[in-house]
Design a protein around this motif. Structure first.
Motif, PDB file in Angstrom:
ATOM      1  N   SER A  10       0.804  -1.214   0.000  1.00 31.33           N
ATOM      2  CA  SER A  10       0.000   0.000   0.000  1.00 31.33           C
ATOM      3  C   SER A  10       0.842   1.270   0.000  1.00 31.33           C
ATOM      4  N   THR A  11       2.099   1.134   0.382  1.00 35.32           N
ATOM      5  CA  THR A  11       2.995   2.295   0.432  1.00 35.32           C
ATOM      6  C   THR A  11       4.219   2.032  -0.421  1.00 35.32           C
ATOM      7  N   THR A  12       4.536   3.001  -1.265  1.00 37.49           N
ATOM      8  CA  THR A  12       5.725   2.897  -2.103  1.00 37.49           C
ATOM      9  C   THR A  12       6.507   4.206  -2.025  1.00 37.49           C
ATOM     10  N   SER A  13       7.768   4.118  -2.382  1.00 34.25           N
ATOM     11  CA  SER A  13       8.634   5.286  -2.418  1.00 34.25           C
ATOM     12  C   SER A  13       9.560   5.148  -3.616  1.00 34.25           C
ATOM     13  N   TYR A  14       9.843   6.275  -4.270  1.00 35.16           N
ATOM     14  CA  TYR A  14      10.679   6.270  -5.465  1.00 35.16           C
ATOM     15  C   TYR A  14      11.725   7.372  -5.396  1.00 35.16           C
ATOM     16  N   ALA A  15      12.871   7.100  -5.982  1.00 39.79           N
ATOM     17  CA  ALA A  15      13.845   8.163  -6.195  1.00 39.79           C
ATOM     18  C   ALA A  15      13.284   9.127  -7.230  1.00 39.79           C
ATOM     19  N   ASP A  16      13.630  10.392  -7.099  1.00 39.37           N
ATOM     20  CA  ASP A  16      13.130  11.394  -8.042  1.00 39.37           C
ATOM     21  C   ASP A  16      13.514  11.061  -9.477  1.00 39.37           C
ATOM     22  N   SER A  17      14.669  10.453  -9.645  1.00 42.63           N
ATOM     23  CA  SER A  17      15.182  10.174 -10.994  1.00 42.63           C
ATOM     24  C   SER A  17      14.358   9.121 -11.742  1.00 42.63           C
ATOM     25  N   VAL A  18      13.542   8.355 -11.016  1.00 42.01           N
ATOM     26  CA  VAL A  18      12.781   7.290 -11.681  1.00 42.01           C
ATOM     27  C   VAL A  18      11.272   7.477 -11.559  1.00 42.01           C
ATOM     28  N   LYS A  19      10.833   8.477 -10.822  1.00 41.44           N
ATOM     29  CA  LYS A  19       9.393   8.709 -10.657  1.00 41.44           C
ATOM     30  C   LYS A  19       8.703   8.889 -12.002  1.00 41.44           C
ATOM     31  N   GLY A  20       7.574   8.219 -12.157  1.00 44.64           N
ATOM     32  CA  GLY A  20       6.834   8.307 -13.405  1.00 44.64           C
ATOM     33  C   GLY A  20       7.307   7.344 -14.477  1.00 44.64           C
ATOM     34  N   ARG A  21       8.468   6.712 -14.263  1.00 45.90           N
ATOM     35  CA  ARG A  21       8.993   5.753 -15.257  1.00 45.90           C
ATOM     36  C   ARG A  21       9.051   4.333 -14.696  1.00 45.90           C
ATOM     37  N   PHE A  22       9.361   4.199 -13.417  1.00 46.66           N
ATOM     38  CA  PHE A  22       9.495   2.887 -12.778  1.00 46.66           C
ATOM     39  C   PHE A  22       8.320   2.642 -11.845  1.00 46.66           C
ATOM     40  N   THR A  23       7.924   1.364 -11.733  1.00 46.19           N
ATOM     41  CA  THR A  23       6.865   0.979 -10.810  1.00 46.19           C
ATOM     42  C   THR A  23       7.291  -0.263 -10.052  1.00 46.19           C
ATOM     43  N   ILE A  24       7.223  -0.183  -8.722  1.00 40.35           N
ATOM     44  CA  ILE A  24       7.537  -1.329  -7.883  1.00 40.35           C
ATOM     45  C   ILE A  24       6.243  -1.982  -7.436  1.00 40.35           C
ATOM     46  N   SER A  25       6.248  -3.307  -7.380  1.00 41.45           N
ATOM     47  CA  SER A  25       5.077  -4.050  -6.920  1.00 41.45           C
ATOM     48  C   SER A  25       5.549  -5.345  -6.274  1.00 41.45           C
ATOM     49  N   ARG A  26       4.648  -6.030  -5.584  1.00 38.27           N
ATOM     50  CA  ARG A  26       5.032  -7.296  -4.971  1.00 38.27           C
ATOM     51  C   ARG A  26       3.851  -8.247  -4.943  1.00 38.27           C
ATOM     52  N   ASP A  27       4.184  -9.528  -4.945  1.00 37.62           N
ATOM     53  CA  ASP A  27       3.207 -10.602  -4.840  1.00 37.62           C
ATOM     54  C   ASP A  27       3.650 -11.468  -3.666  1.00 37.62           C
ATOM     55  N   ASN A  28       3.033 -11.274  -2.510  1.00 38.51           N
ATOM     56  CA  ASN A  28       3.484 -11.989  -1.317  1.00 38.51           C
ATOM     57  C   ASN A  28       3.201 -13.490  -1.400  1.00 38.51           C
ATOM     58  N   ALA A  29       2.211 -13.872  -2.170  1.00 40.02           N
ATOM     59  CA  ALA A  29       1.938 -15.302  -2.338  1.00 40.02           C
ATOM     60  C   ALA A  29       3.090 -16.003  -3.041  1.00 40.02           C
ATOM     61  N   LYS A  30       3.794 -15.245  -3.878  1.00 40.45           N
ATOM     62  CA  LYS A  30       4.943 -15.789  -4.600  1.00 40.45           C
ATOM     63  C   LYS A  30       6.266 -15.338  -3.994  1.00 40.45           C
ATOM     64  N   ASN A  31       6.200 -14.561  -2.909  1.00 43.64           N
ATOM     65  CA  ASN A  31       7.421 -14.018  -2.280  1.00 43.64           C
ATOM     66  C   ASN A  31       8.302 -13.315  -3.303  1.00 43.64           C
ATOM     67  N   THR A  32       7.701 -12.524  -4.146  1.00 44.32           N
ATOM     68  CA  THR A  32       8.415 -11.883  -5.245  1.00 44.32           C
ATOM     69  C   THR A  32       8.080 -10.390  -5.306  1.00 44.32           C
ATOM     70  N   VAL A  33       9.101  -9.593  -5.561  1.00 44.23           N
ATOM     71  CA  VAL A  33       8.927  -8.165  -5.796  1.00 44.23           C
ATOM     72  C   VAL A  33       9.392  -7.862  -7.222  1.00 44.23           C
ATOM     73  N   TYR A  34       8.743  -6.914  -7.846  1.00 44.77           N
ATOM     74  CA  TYR A  34       9.015  -6.580  -9.237  1.00 44.77           C
ATOM     75  C   TYR A  34       9.399  -5.107  -9.370  1.00 44.77           C
ATOM     76  N   LEU A  35      10.131  -4.811 -10.437  1.00 48.29           N
ATOM     77  CA  LEU A  35      10.412  -3.430 -10.791  1.00 48.29           C
ATOM     78  C   LEU A  35      10.185  -3.303 -12.294  1.00 48.29           C
ATOM     79  N   GLN A  36       9.097  -2.657 -12.650  1.00 45.50           N
ATOM     80  CA  GLN A  36       8.801  -2.383 -14.060  1.00 45.50           C
ATOM     81  C   GLN A  36       9.477  -1.081 -14.426  1.00 45.50           C
TER      82      GLN A  36
END
Length: 124
Positions: free
Chosen positions: A56-82
């Motif tokens: 529910s809470t995310t944080s981004y460096a200014d240099s990547v805001k609007g271009r990168f998206t972080i997400s996670r799937d706890n059922a798969k114990n996996t985090v992603y960076l698009q």
């Protein structure tokens, strides 16, 4: 102990996209926020993005805001960076990190577990 394994890095042209994955194994019940950091040759490791356990809470460096998206799937114990609209200055080794305390932080030394890294190279 917790093991983190990154994947999805590679060579891409400027303007292209990549999706990084980080799979956690071991005592995953001990970890809460997860983050992505990167390190370019001759530079210090820098914060890219972080996500709380619930997502529910995310944080981004200014240099990547609007271009990168972080997400996670706890059922798969996996985090992603698009990563979209990649630039040559995004070239670095990207590291996944996990933290045993619940508050979201951005400093590398506050994370407890680290992956080995995956290389991202953006050509101009």
């Amino acid at each position: 102990q917790v093991q983190l394994v990154e994947s999805g890095g590679g060579l891409v042209q400027a303007g292209g996209s990549l999706r990084l994955s980080c799979a956690a194994s071991g005592r995953t019940s001990n970890i809460y926020p997860m983050g992505w950091f990167r390190q370019a040759p001759g530079k210090e490791r820098e914060f890219v993005a972080a996500i709380s356990w619930s997502g529910s809470t995310t944080s981004y460096a200014d240099s990547v805001k609007g271009r990168f998206t972080i997400s996670r799937d706890n059922a798969k114990n996996t985090v992603y960076l698009q990563m979209n609209s990649l630039k040559p200055e995004d070239t670095a080794v990207y590291y996944c990190a996990a933290r045993v305390l619940k508050n979201l932080v951005v400093r590398p030394y506050e994370y407890d577990y680290w992956g080995q890294g995956t290389q991202v190279t953006v050509s101009s």
